[in-house]
Design a protein around this motif. Structure first.
Motif, PDB file in Angstrom:
ATOM      1  N   THR A 165      36.216  14.306 -37.185  1.00 20.70           N
ATOM      2  CA  THR A 165      36.522  15.499 -36.382  1.00 20.70           C
ATOM      3  C   THR A 165      37.582  15.192 -35.334  1.00 20.70           C
ATOM      4  O   THR A 165      38.510  15.981 -35.116  1.00 20.70           O
ATOM      5  CB  THR A 165      35.234  16.028 -35.717  1.00 20.70           C
ATOM      6  OG1 THR A 165      34.303  16.387 -36.743  1.00 20.70           O
ATOM      7  CG2 THR A 165      35.516  17.225 -34.832  1.00 20.70           C
ATOM      8  N   ILE A 166      37.476  14.041 -34.686  1.00 23.69           N
ATOM      9  CA  ILE A 166      38.462  13.654 -33.673  1.00 23.69           C
ATOM     10  C   ILE A 166      39.821  13.396 -34.318  1.00 23.69           C
ATOM     11  O   ILE A 166      40.862  13.809 -33.782  1.00 23.69           O
ATOM     12  CB  ILE A 166      37.958  12.438 -32.871  1.00 23.69           C
ATOM     13  CG1 ILE A 166      36.757  12.858 -32.007  1.00 23.69           C
ATOM     14  CG2 ILE A 166      39.062  11.837 -32.009  1.00 23.69           C
ATOM     15  CD1 ILE A 166      35.987  11.692 -31.391  1.00 23.69           C
ATOM     16  N   LEU A 167      39.838  12.759 -35.486  1.00 23.67           N
ATOM     17  CA  LEU A 167      41.104  12.540 -36.193  1.00 23.67           C
ATOM     18  C   LEU A 167      41.746  13.860 -36.597  1.00 23.67           C
ATOM     19  O   LEU A 167      42.964  14.020 -36.516  1.00 23.67           O
ATOM     20  CB  LEU A 167      40.887  11.649 -37.418  1.00 23.67           C
ATOM     21  CG  LEU A 167      40.658  10.173 -37.123  1.00 23.67           C
ATOM     22  CD1 LEU A 167      40.122   9.450 -38.354  1.00 23.67           C
ATOM     23  CD2 LEU A 167      41.955   9.525 -36.631  1.00 23.67           C
ATOM     24  N   ARG A 168      40.925  14.799 -37.025  1.00 20.63           N
ATOM     25  CA  ARG A 168      41.446  16.129 -37.394  1.00 20.63           C
ATOM     26  C   ARG A 168      42.062  16.812 -36.178  1.00 20.63           C
ATOM     27  O   ARG A 168      43.163  17.364 -36.252  1.00 20.63           O
ATOM     28  CB  ARG A 168      40.318  16.971 -37.970  1.00 20.63           C
ATOM     29  CG  ARG A 168      40.755  18.360 -38.376  1.00 20.63           C
ATOM     30  CD  ARG A 168      39.593  19.111 -38.976  1.00 20.63           C
ATOM     31  NE  ARG A 168      39.961  20.482 -39.298  1.00 20.63           N
ATOM     32  CZ  ARG A 168      39.145  21.346 -39.851  1.00 20.63           C
ATOM     33  NH1 ARG A 168      37.919  20.991 -40.163  1.00 20.63           N
ATOM     34  NH2 ARG A 168      39.548  22.572 -40.095  1.00 20.63           N
ATOM     35  N   MET A 169      41.371  16.788 -35.036  1.00 14.52           N
ATOM     36  CA  MET A 169      41.911  17.382 -33.817  1.00 14.52           C
ATOM     37  C   MET A 169      43.228  16.711 -33.440  1.00 14.52           C
ATOM     38  O   MET A 169      44.210  17.372 -33.116  1.00 14.52           O
ATOM     39  CB  MET A 169      40.916  17.246 -32.668  1.00 14.52           C
ATOM     40  CG  MET A 169      41.462  17.755 -31.329  1.00 14.52           C
ATOM     41  SD  MET A 169      40.371  17.436 -29.916  1.00 14.52           S
ATOM     42  CE  MET A 169      40.519  15.653 -29.759  1.00 14.52           C
ATOM     43  N   ALA A 170      43.254  15.386 -33.486  1.00 13.06           N
ATOM     44  CA  ALA A 170      44.457  14.644 -33.123  1.00 13.06           C
ATOM     45  C   ALA A 170      45.625  14.996 -34.046  1.00 13.06           C
ATOM     46  O   ALA A 170      46.758  15.163 -33.588  1.00 13.06           O
ATOM     47  CB  ALA A 170      44.183  13.150 -33.146  1.00 13.06           C
ATOM     48  N   ALA A 171      45.352  15.118 -35.335  1.00  8.60           N
ATOM     49  CA  ALA A 171      46.412  15.482 -36.280  1.00  8.60           C
ATOM     50  C   ALA A 171      46.969  16.867 -35.955  1.00  8.60           C
ATOM     51  O   ALA A 171      48.186  17.068 -35.962  1.00  8.60           O
ATOM     52  CB  ALA A 171      45.874  15.447 -37.708  1.00  8.60           C
ATOM     53  N   CYS A 172      46.089  17.795 -35.641  1.00 10.03           N
ATOM     54  CA  CYS A 172      46.532  19.163 -35.331  1.00 10.03           C
ATOM     55  C   CYS A 172      47.343  19.231 -34.040  1.00 10.03           C
ATOM     56  O   CYS A 172      48.219  20.078 -33.899  1.00 10.03           O
ATOM     57  CB  CYS A 172      45.325  20.091 -35.235  1.00 10.03           C
ATOM     58  SG  CYS A 172      44.527  20.415 -36.821  1.00 10.03           S
ATOM     59  N   ARG A 192      21.994  15.110 -20.708  1.00 12.49           N
ATOM     60  CA  ARG A 192      22.532  13.767 -20.486  1.00 12.49           C
ATOM     61  C   ARG A 192      23.937  13.594 -21.018  1.00 12.49           C
ATOM     62  O   ARG A 192      24.759  12.934 -20.413  1.00 12.49           O
ATOM     63  CB  ARG A 192      21.629  12.717 -21.149  1.00 12.49           C
ATOM     64  CG  ARG A 192      20.267  12.597 -20.523  1.00 12.49           C
ATOM     65  CD  ARG A 192      19.391  11.614 -21.276  1.00 12.49           C
ATOM     66  NE  ARG A 192      19.128  12.116 -22.639  1.00 12.49           N
ATOM     67  CZ  ARG A 192      19.436  11.465 -23.750  1.00 12.49           C
ATOM     68  NH1 ARG A 192      19.959  10.291 -23.712  1.00 12.49           N
ATOM     69  NH2 ARG A 192      19.160  11.991 -24.927  1.00 12.49           N
ATOM     70  N   SER A 193      24.198  14.162 -22.201  1.00 16.67           N
ATOM     71  CA  SER A 193      25.510  13.932 -22.804  1.00 16.67           C
ATOM     72  C   SER A 193      25.813  14.988 -23.852  1.00 16.67           C
ATOM     73  O   SER A 193      24.919  15.668 -24.344  1.00 16.67           O
ATOM     74  CB  SER A 193      25.570  12.539 -23.437  1.00 16.67           C
ATOM     75  OG  SER A 193      24.657  12.457 -24.513  1.00 16.67           O
ATOM     76  N   LEU A 194      27.088  15.071 -24.185  1.00 17.97           N
ATOM     77  CA  LEU A 194      27.558  15.960 -25.236  1.00 17.97           C
ATOM     78  C   LEU A 194      27.912  15.147 -26.476  1.00 17.97           C
ATOM     79  O   LEU A 194      28.104  13.929 -26.393  1.00 17.97           O
ATOM     80  CB  LEU A 194      28.827  16.696 -24.777  1.00 17.97           C
ATOM     81  CG  LEU A 194      28.670  17.686 -23.637  1.00 17.97           C
ATOM     82  CD1 LEU A 194      30.038  18.116 -23.131  1.00 17.97           C
ATOM     83  CD2 LEU A 194      27.873  18.890 -24.086  1.00 17.97           C
ATOM     84  N   ASN A 195      28.064  15.817 -27.585  1.00 17.72           N
ATOM     85  CA  ASN A 195      28.595  15.184 -28.778  1.00 17.72           C
ATOM     86  C   ASN A 195      29.970  14.600 -28.445  1.00 17.72           C
ATOM     87  O   ASN A 195      30.769  15.235 -27.746  1.00 17.72           O
ATOM     88  CB  ASN A 195      28.686  16.222 -29.900  1.00 17.72           C
ATOM     89  CG  ASN A 195      29.398  15.694 -31.106  1.00 17.72           C
ATOM     90  OD1 ASN A 195      30.628  15.664 -31.128  1.00 17.72           O
ATOM     91  ND2 ASN A 195      28.654  15.289 -32.105  1.00 17.72           N
ATOM     92  N   ILE A 196      30.259  13.410 -28.937  1.00 13.66           N
ATOM     93  CA  ILE A 196      31.497  12.711 -28.578  1.00 13.66           C
ATOM     94  C   ILE A 196      32.749  13.478 -29.000  1.00 13.66           C
ATOM     95  O   ILE A 196      33.751  13.485 -28.286  1.00 13.66           O
ATOM     96  CB  ILE A 196      31.490  11.277 -29.147  1.00 13.66           C
ATOM     97  CG1 ILE A 196      32.571  10.441 -28.491  1.00 13.66           C
ATOM     98  CG2 ILE A 196      31.614  11.270 -30.645  1.00 13.66           C
ATOM     99  CD1 ILE A 196      32.467   8.972 -28.804  1.00 13.66           C
ATOM    100  N   ALA A 197      32.715  14.152 -30.141  1.00 14.14           N
ATOM    101  CA  ALA A 197      33.878  14.921 -30.582  1.00 14.14           C
ATOM    102  C   ALA A 197      34.109  16.119 -29.659  1.00 14.14           C
ATOM    103  O   ALA A 197      35.257  16.449 -29.327  1.00 14.14           O
ATOM    104  CB  ALA A 197      33.708  15.375 -32.033  1.00 14.14           C
ATOM    105  N   LEU A 198      33.040  16.754 -29.231  1.00 10.54           N
ATOM    106  CA  LEU A 198      33.158  17.868 -28.297  1.00 10.54           C
ATOM    107  C   LEU A 198      33.683  17.379 -26.951  1.00 10.54           C
ATOM    108  O   LEU A 198      34.581  17.983 -26.355  1.00 10.54           O
ATOM    109  CB  LEU A 198      31.807  18.557 -28.123  1.00 10.54           C
ATOM    110  CG  LEU A 198      31.751  19.738 -27.162  1.00 10.54           C
ATOM    111  CD1 LEU A 198      32.749  20.807 -27.548  1.00 10.54           C
ATOM    112  CD2 LEU A 198      30.355  20.298 -27.107  1.00 10.54           C
ATOM    113  N   ALA A 199      33.158  16.262 -26.456  1.00 10.51           N
ATOM    114  CA  ALA A 199      33.635  15.693 -25.193  1.00 10.51           C
ATOM    115  C   ALA A 199      35.105  15.318 -25.287  1.00 10.51           C
ATOM    116  O   ALA A 199      35.892  15.589 -24.373  1.00 10.51           O
ATOM    117  CB  ALA A 199      32.792  14.479 -24.818  1.00 10.51           C
ATOM    118  N   ALA A 200      35.491  14.710 -26.398  1.00  8.34           N
ATOM    119  CA  ALA A 200      36.902  14.344 -26.586  1.00  8.34           C
ATOM    120  C   ALA A 200      37.789  15.583 -26.563  1.00  8.34           C
ATOM    121  O   ALA A 200      38.861  15.577 -25.942  1.00  8.34           O
ATOM    122  CB  ALA A 200      37.078  13.589 -27.900  1.00  8.34           C
ATOM    123  N   ALA A 201      37.351  16.653 -27.205  1.00  7.34           N
ATOM    124  CA  ALA A 201      38.146  17.883 -27.237  1.00  7.34           C
ATOM    125  C   ALA A 201      38.294  18.494 -25.845  1.00  7.34           C
ATOM    126  O   ALA A 201      39.383  18.930 -25.453  1.00  7.34           O
ATOM    127  CB  ALA A 201      37.510  18.891 -28.196  1.00  7.34           C
TER     128      ALA A 201
END
Length: 152
Positions: free
Chosen positions: A17-24, A129-138
């Motif tokens: 998911t993070i790679l997809r966001m980065a590509a876009c 406590r925390s969010l999903n890492i892909a959501l936090a990265a976005a």
């Protein structure tokens, strides 16, 4: 533009998911190994869809290799962590920043915390406590891009 770095990621779907966001968005992703899955994992491919071939990913053998590269490049390292005191919305981003995410299962070890130029948190209401890492990265990437006027 800022880069995203993933410290020994555990979950292929999040990395995809993070790679997809980065590509876009035209961002680079640094994968600090070892990862908890094979990069050929079908879950990584499913989450990244057909964007993985467009993603600019650089693999680093380990933390020391990444740190050596980063220091040679003179780039600032920003660690997203629940152990921070500075909200990402109160931070002044620069276009050359590297946004580092820790492992989903364990976060980042002390030496990574010590190497960070800043540690940032996404404020949440208790008892969350925390969010999903892909959501936090976005979320944090979006704010960094907004502040540096780097949207494609």
């Amino acid at each position: 533009m800022p880069d995203i770095a993933l410290y020994q990621p555990d979950i292929p779907q999040n990395t995809g998911t993070i790679l997809r966001m980065a590509a876009c968005l035209g961002l680079s992703v640094h994968l600090i190994e070892p990862a908890g899955f094979a990069l050929s994992d079908r879950n990584l491919r499913r989450a990244g869809l057909d964007y993985l071939d467009q993603a600019a990913m650089q693999r680093h053998l380990d933390w020391a290799a990444f740190e050596s590269w980063r220091k040679a490049e003179g780039r600032r390292l920003l660690l997203l962590t629940t152990a921070a005191a500075t909200a990402y919305t109160d931070f002044a981003f620069e276009s050359s920043d590297i946004l580092l995410m820790g492992r989903e299962s364990a976060g980042a070890p002390p030496e990574v915390h010590e190497a960070a130029d800043a540690r940032l948190i996404i404020p949440m209401r208790p008892p969350a406590r925390s969010l999903n890492i892909a959501l936090a990265a976005a979320m944090v990437t979006g704010e960094a891009l907004r502040q540096t006027a780097q949207f494609p």
